[in-house]
Design a protein around this motif. Structure first.
Motif, PDB file in Angstrom:
ATOM      1  N   TRP A 109     -14.845 -12.549   0.722  1.00 51.41           N
ATOM      2  CA  TRP A 109     -14.142 -12.745   1.894  1.00 51.41           C
ATOM      3  C   TRP A 109     -14.726 -14.493   2.229  1.00 51.41           C
ATOM      4  CZ3 TRP A 109     -15.907  -7.723   5.010  1.00 51.41           C
ATOM      5  CH2 TRP A 109     -14.926  -6.753   4.634  1.00 51.41           C
ATOM      6  N   ARG A 137      -9.441  -3.783  10.166  1.00 59.12           N
ATOM      7  CA  ARG A 137     -10.259  -2.676   9.621  1.00 59.12           C
ATOM      8  C   ARG A 137     -11.697  -2.589   9.694  1.00 59.12           C
ATOM      9  NH1 ARG A 137      -8.562   2.287   7.172  1.00 59.12           N
ATOM     10  NH2 ARG A 137     -10.239   3.120   5.804  1.00 59.12           N
ATOM     11  N   VAL A 150      -5.329  -5.024  -1.602  1.00 57.60           N
ATOM     12  CA  VAL A 150      -4.453  -6.157  -1.676  1.00 57.60           C
ATOM     13  C   VAL A 150      -4.905  -7.282  -1.335  1.00 57.60           C
ATOM     14  CG1 VAL A 150      -1.970  -6.937  -0.946  1.00 57.60           C
ATOM     15  CG2 VAL A 150      -2.300  -4.539  -1.018  1.00 57.60           C
ATOM     16  N   GLU A 185     -12.854 -17.647  -2.377  1.00 55.21           N
ATOM     17  CA  GLU A 185     -13.007 -17.164  -0.716  1.00 55.21           C
ATOM     18  C   GLU A 185     -11.470 -16.824  -0.211  1.00 55.21           C
ATOM     19  OE1 GLU A 185     -16.385 -18.479   1.665  1.00 55.21           O
ATOM     20  OE2 GLU A 185     -16.381 -20.096   0.347  1.00 55.21           O
ATOM     21  N   VAL A 186     -11.342 -15.566   0.411  1.00 56.73           N
ATOM     22  CA  VAL A 186     -10.040 -15.301   0.786  1.00 56.73           C
ATOM     23  C   VAL A 186     -10.332 -14.801   2.192  1.00 56.73           C
ATOM     24  CG1 VAL A 186      -8.363 -13.488   0.595  1.00 56.73           C
ATOM     25  CG2 VAL A 186      -9.236 -14.474  -1.572  1.00 56.73           C
ATOM     26  N   GLY A 230      -4.177  -0.242   3.544  1.00 59.05           N
ATOM     27  CA  GLY A 230      -2.898  -0.669   4.364  1.00 59.05           C
ATOM     28  C   GLY A 230      -3.013  -1.582   5.347  1.00 59.05           C
ATOM     29  N   GLU A 231      -4.489  -1.885   5.835  1.00 52.89           N
ATOM     30  CA  GLU A 231      -4.635  -2.797   7.042  1.00 52.89           C
ATOM     31  C   GLU A 231      -5.436  -4.151   6.380  1.00 52.89           C
ATOM     32  OE1 GLU A 231      -6.169  -0.904  11.076  1.00 52.89           O
ATOM     33  OE2 GLU A 231      -6.477   0.480   9.124  1.00 52.89           O
ATOM     34  N   GLN A 232      -5.220  -5.194   7.607  1.00 52.14           N
ATOM     35  CA  GLN A 232      -6.073  -6.339   6.965  1.00 52.14           C
ATOM     36  C   GLN A 232      -7.486  -5.918   7.480  1.00 52.14           C
ATOM     37  OE1 GLN A 232      -3.787  -8.362   9.944  1.00 52.14           O
ATOM     38  NE2 GLN A 232      -3.233  -9.966   8.769  1.00 52.14           N
ATOM     39  N   THR A 263       0.683  -1.255   0.027  1.00 51.34           N
ATOM     40  CA  THR A 263       0.110   0.119  -0.100  1.00 51.34           C
ATOM     41  C   THR A 263       0.850   1.294   0.005  1.00 51.34           C
ATOM     42  OG1 THR A 263      -1.670  -1.161   1.039  1.00 51.34           O
ATOM     43  CG2 THR A 263      -1.765   1.153   1.079  1.00 51.34           C
ATOM     44  N   ASP A 268      -8.067 -12.028   6.865  1.00 52.32           N
ATOM     45  CA  ASP A 268      -6.602 -11.523   7.274  1.00 52.32           C
ATOM     46  C   ASP A 268      -5.738 -11.523   6.147  1.00 52.32           C
ATOM     47  OD1 ASP A 268      -6.364 -14.170   7.226  1.00 52.32           O
ATOM     48  OD2 ASP A 268      -5.708 -14.330   9.313  1.00 52.32           O
ATOM     49  N   SER A 269      -6.214 -11.968   4.988  1.00 52.75           N
ATOM     50  CA  SER A 269      -5.406 -11.958   3.880  1.00 52.75           C
ATOM     51  C   SER A 269      -5.756 -10.906   2.866  1.00 52.75           C
ATOM     52  CB  SER A 269      -5.428 -13.297   3.168  1.00 52.75           C
ATOM     53  OG  SER A 269      -4.912 -14.340   4.005  1.00 52.75           O
ATOM     54  N   TRP A 270      -6.788  -9.986   3.264  1.00 51.03           N
ATOM     55  CA  TRP A 270      -7.299  -8.950   2.403  1.00 51.03           C
ATOM     56  C   TRP A 270      -7.008  -7.669   3.088  1.00 51.03           C
ATOM     57  CZ3 TRP A 270     -11.314 -10.515  -1.304  1.00 51.03           C
ATOM     58  CH2 TRP A 270     -11.791  -9.409  -2.189  1.00 51.03           C
ATOM     59  N   GLY A 271      -6.147  -6.917   2.361  1.00 53.78           N
ATOM     60  CA  GLY A 271      -6.004  -5.564   2.468  1.00 53.78           C
ATOM     61  C   GLY A 271      -6.677  -4.459   1.957  1.00 53.78           C
ATOM     62  N   VAL A 272      -7.112  -3.472   2.844  1.00 53.32           N
ATOM     63  CA  VAL A 272      -7.785  -2.443   2.390  1.00 53.32           C
ATOM     64  C   VAL A 272      -7.280  -1.265   3.253  1.00 53.32           C
ATOM     65  CG1 VAL A 272     -10.006  -1.192   2.437  1.00 53.32           C
ATOM     66  CG2 VAL A 272      -9.926  -3.613   2.363  1.00 53.32           C
TER      67      VAL A 272
END
Lengths: 67, 67, 67, 67, 67, 67
Positions: free
Chosen positions: D9, D60, A40, D44-45, D54-56, A25, D48-52
């Motif tokens: 997710w 967030r 991400v 499905e992800v 800059g945070e998981q 990011t 905690d593997s999906w960032g928005v």
């Protein structure tokens, strides 16, 4: 935008996920892109489903572990 | 290069993974690309997450199994 | 199924596309999957959009051309 | 064609998968594309593997759940 | 979330893009997901880079055009 | 590993590509992954093929340009 898909071996630690998300990011916010615009998506793939040089990573890179 | 992503149904056997990785890599080495440059990433997707013709493969293709 | 995505450098020849499509499909028909079920999607990516070891392939692998 | 990859997710319900597959397929059949030509692959992800931003997403968007 | 990647043949019209984006987004807003959370990325792939049943779509499906 | 796919709007500058490739690679080398193992593939997508909140980015985000 951007949307970033990251493929790693299964076993990627929570700390590594955090650093991947924060680090990637930052690459884009440093270019002036708003933080909220960066998504991400990390996908973990078992080493026996990952091929390098024609072999499973579970065979070829037996000793190597993800961070 | 190349990077190859392969999507199959869950239950793809270890033998099938080996053949997929070796076979796809050979397609490219036969064109003169060095073996080390080929990366193959197989992702298994549950049949109820895979849609064909508007239906889940788990419904529409109930009898069909991955190799 | 399967769906296969192939990423190569721009300039991949028509002959190379044909061989990629036929060769990858054969990997799966050899496992008993019907030919009609295999979908192969090739995407060409310019070498300056492809990074290896932190550098653009257009810089690092200047002399290397796709088949 | 088309091939559609959907990233959501983990925890996406079976009902949500059905609606996603049926709904997306209909978007294309409404344009005259034959139903059999549409393939939808849902992955499905974990949050905690999906960032928005800059945070998981697990940090967030703690309260938000997939349908 | 969700992030949706749509792969179609080159020549997909602007009208078709609009309908794809609006239609797929509606599938998710109908499930209670906020409109702003849906990202749809359409990629056009030339028919000679798209393989069906071992052949280029430009050969096998010569007469078929994208909407 | 890792393999990273980055989707951005068309018009991403050469400088932005360089920074994306170098920056993302550094995220992983900082975790102890060898530089040669990191592959970054950037794909540029026209704004009219990118949907946000049900609309084309070319309409909704008319003034926003990629770096």
């Amino acid at each position: 935008m951007p949307v970033v898909h990251v493929y790693v071996w299964s076993g990627f630690s929570n700390e590594a996920k955090k650093r991947t998300i924060a680090g990637i990011t930052k690459v884009f916010t440093d270019m002036g892109i708003p933080r909220e615009a960066v998504e991400v998506i990390i996908q973990e793939v078992p080493k026996d489903s990952w091929g390098v040089a024609g072999e499973q990573a579970s065979e070829r890179l037996k000793e190597t572990l993800p961070p």
